[in-house]
Design a protein around this motif. Structure first.
Motif, PDB file in Angstrom:
ATOM      1  N   LEU A  67       0.876  -1.163   0.000  1.00 44.51           N
ATOM      2  CA  LEU A  67       0.000   0.000   0.000  1.00 44.51           C
ATOM      3  C   LEU A  67       0.917   1.217   0.000  1.00 44.51           C
ATOM      4  O   LEU A  67       1.651   1.441   0.956  1.00 44.51           O
ATOM      5  CB  LEU A  67      -0.887   0.012   1.248  1.00 44.51           C
ATOM      6  CG  LEU A  67      -1.758  -1.221   1.496  1.00 44.51           C
ATOM      7  CD1 LEU A  67      -2.450  -1.108   2.834  1.00 44.51           C
ATOM      8  CD2 LEU A  67      -2.760  -1.391   0.388  1.00 44.51           C
ATOM      9  N   ILE A  68       0.884   1.985  -1.083  1.00 40.28           N
ATOM     10  CA  ILE A  68       1.800   3.113  -1.235  1.00 40.28           C
ATOM     11  C   ILE A  68       1.004   4.412  -1.181  1.00 40.28           C
ATOM     12  O   ILE A  68       0.096   4.631  -1.981  1.00 40.28           O
ATOM     13  CB  ILE A  68       2.586   3.012  -2.559  1.00 40.28           C
ATOM     14  CG1 ILE A  68       3.354   1.680  -2.591  1.00 40.28           C
ATOM     15  CG2 ILE A  68       3.531   4.189  -2.711  1.00 40.28           C
ATOM     16  CD1 ILE A  68       3.938   1.347  -3.936  1.00 40.28           C
ATOM     17  N   LYS A  69       1.368   5.262  -0.242  1.00 39.41           N
ATOM     18  CA  LYS A  69       0.692   6.542  -0.042  1.00 39.41           C
ATOM     19  C   LYS A  69       1.078   7.497  -1.172  1.00 39.41           C
ATOM     20  O   LYS A  69       2.229   7.578  -1.582  1.00 39.41           O
ATOM     21  CB  LYS A  69       1.124   7.142   1.298  1.00 39.41           C
ATOM     22  CG  LYS A  69       0.375   8.386   1.700  1.00 39.41           C
ATOM     23  CD  LYS A  69       0.945   9.029   2.952  1.00 39.41           C
ATOM     24  CE  LYS A  69       0.943   8.103   4.129  1.00 39.41           C
ATOM     25  NZ  LYS A  69       1.369   8.769   5.369  1.00 39.41           N
ATOM     26  N   SER A  70       0.102   8.259  -1.661  1.00 41.70           N
ATOM     27  CA  SER A  70       0.388   9.265  -2.684  1.00 41.70           C
ATOM     28  C   SER A  70       1.021  10.489  -2.036  1.00 41.70           C
ATOM     29  O   SER A  70       1.004  10.652  -0.819  1.00 41.70           O
ATOM     30  CB  SER A  70      -0.889   9.659  -3.425  1.00 41.70           C
ATOM     31  OG  SER A  70      -1.751  10.346  -2.551  1.00 41.70           O
ATOM     32  N   LYS A  71       1.570  11.354  -2.852  1.00 39.48           N
ATOM     33  CA  LYS A  71       2.258  12.542  -2.333  1.00 39.48           C
ATOM     34  C   LYS A  71       1.304  13.480  -1.594  1.00 39.48           C
ATOM     35  O   LYS A  71       1.663  14.070  -0.591  1.00 39.48           O
ATOM     36  CB  LYS A  71       2.942  13.271  -3.471  1.00 39.48           C
ATOM     37  CG  LYS A  71       3.964  12.421  -4.190  1.00 39.48           C
ATOM     38  CD  LYS A  71       5.122  13.231  -4.632  1.00 39.48           C
ATOM     39  CE  LYS A  71       6.025  12.387  -5.497  1.00 39.48           C
ATOM     40  NZ  LYS A  71       7.088  11.786  -4.803  1.00 39.48           N
ATOM     41  N   ASP A  72       0.074  13.603  -2.104  1.00 44.57           N
ATOM     42  CA  ASP A  72      -0.890  14.502  -1.452  1.00 44.57           C
ATOM     43  C   ASP A  72      -1.761  13.773  -0.418  1.00 44.57           C
ATOM     44  O   ASP A  72      -2.663  14.366   0.156  1.00 44.57           O
ATOM     45  CB  ASP A  72      -1.758  15.204  -2.489  1.00 44.57           C
ATOM     46  CG  ASP A  72      -2.540  14.227  -3.345  1.00 44.57           C
ATOM     47  OD1 ASP A  72      -2.340  13.005  -3.198  1.00 44.57           O
ATOM     48  OD2 ASP A  72      -3.338  14.693  -4.170  1.00 44.57           O
ATOM     49  N   ASN A  73      -1.491  12.490  -0.180  1.00 40.76           N
ATOM     50  CA  ASN A  73      -2.177  11.682   0.820  1.00 40.76           C
ATOM     51  C   ASN A  73      -3.677  11.560   0.561  1.00 40.76           C
ATOM     52  O   ASN A  73      -4.450  11.298   1.467  1.00 40.76           O
ATOM     53  CB  ASN A  73      -1.917  12.223   2.237  1.00 40.76           C
ATOM     54  CG  ASN A  73      -2.169  11.163   3.292  1.00 40.76           C
ATOM     55  OD1 ASN A  73      -2.229   9.979   2.987  1.00 40.76           O
ATOM     56  ND2 ASN A  73      -2.322  11.595   4.521  1.00 40.76           N
TER      57      ASN A  73
END
Length: 155
Positions: A67-73
């Motif tokens: 599960l990879i978080k995006s830059k803007d969450n």
């Protein structure tokens, strides 16, 4: 081995919590997670084996993912790899290799025994049939896991 990626609008923590709540309520699954860093959580899902003969029915597919978080969450990228369980691969390859070895030893005239020809042919045939059955079950299991994981991550 098959790979699958998709994006969910939920945060990594939300999806991780949903995985734990859903897979804990679905008895028979084992979920292991580890937090790599602030932006990534890895997980591994497989069916639990209570008895030795269950390996033939339940534990053929292992799901490993991130599960990879995006830059803007705002969303999470989910990367998943479906693999076959090690013991299933071992059983399959043992039958094929042993059957091929017996047949090769007969062809190279090390032994010219009728019963060894039949034994080698049966082992090779079992290995080939197992391979076909395992590939079919693997594809069915992948479909089931995809539906289950997509439903959990999107709800």
């Amino acid at each position: 081995m098959e790979k699958w990626n998709f994006i969910s609008e939920k945060s990594t923590a939300e999806i991780n919590n949903k995985f734990h709540s859903n897979f804990d309520s679905l008895k028979g699954f084992v979920l292991k997670t580890s937090i790599e860093n602030d932006e990534q959580i890895t997980f591994k899902i497989r069916k639990r084996v209570k008895y030795g003969w269950y390996i033939a029915y339940h534990n053929w597919t292992v799901v490993k993912g991130k599960l990879i978080k995006s830059k803007d969450n705002s969303n999470t990228k989910i990367k998943i790899v479906f693999a076959q369980h090690f013991l299933i691969k071992l059983i399959l390859y043992a039958h094929i290799v042993l059957g091929a070895f017996v047949i090769i030893s007969i062809v190279s005239e090390v032994s010219n025994n009728q019963s060894k020809i039949i034994f080698g042919g049966i082992l090779l045939l079992i290995g080939i049939l197992l391979w076909i059955i395992i590939q079919k079950k693997f594809k069915q299991d992948i479909k089931k896991y995809k539906n289950l994981i997509y439903k959990i991550a999107k709800e």
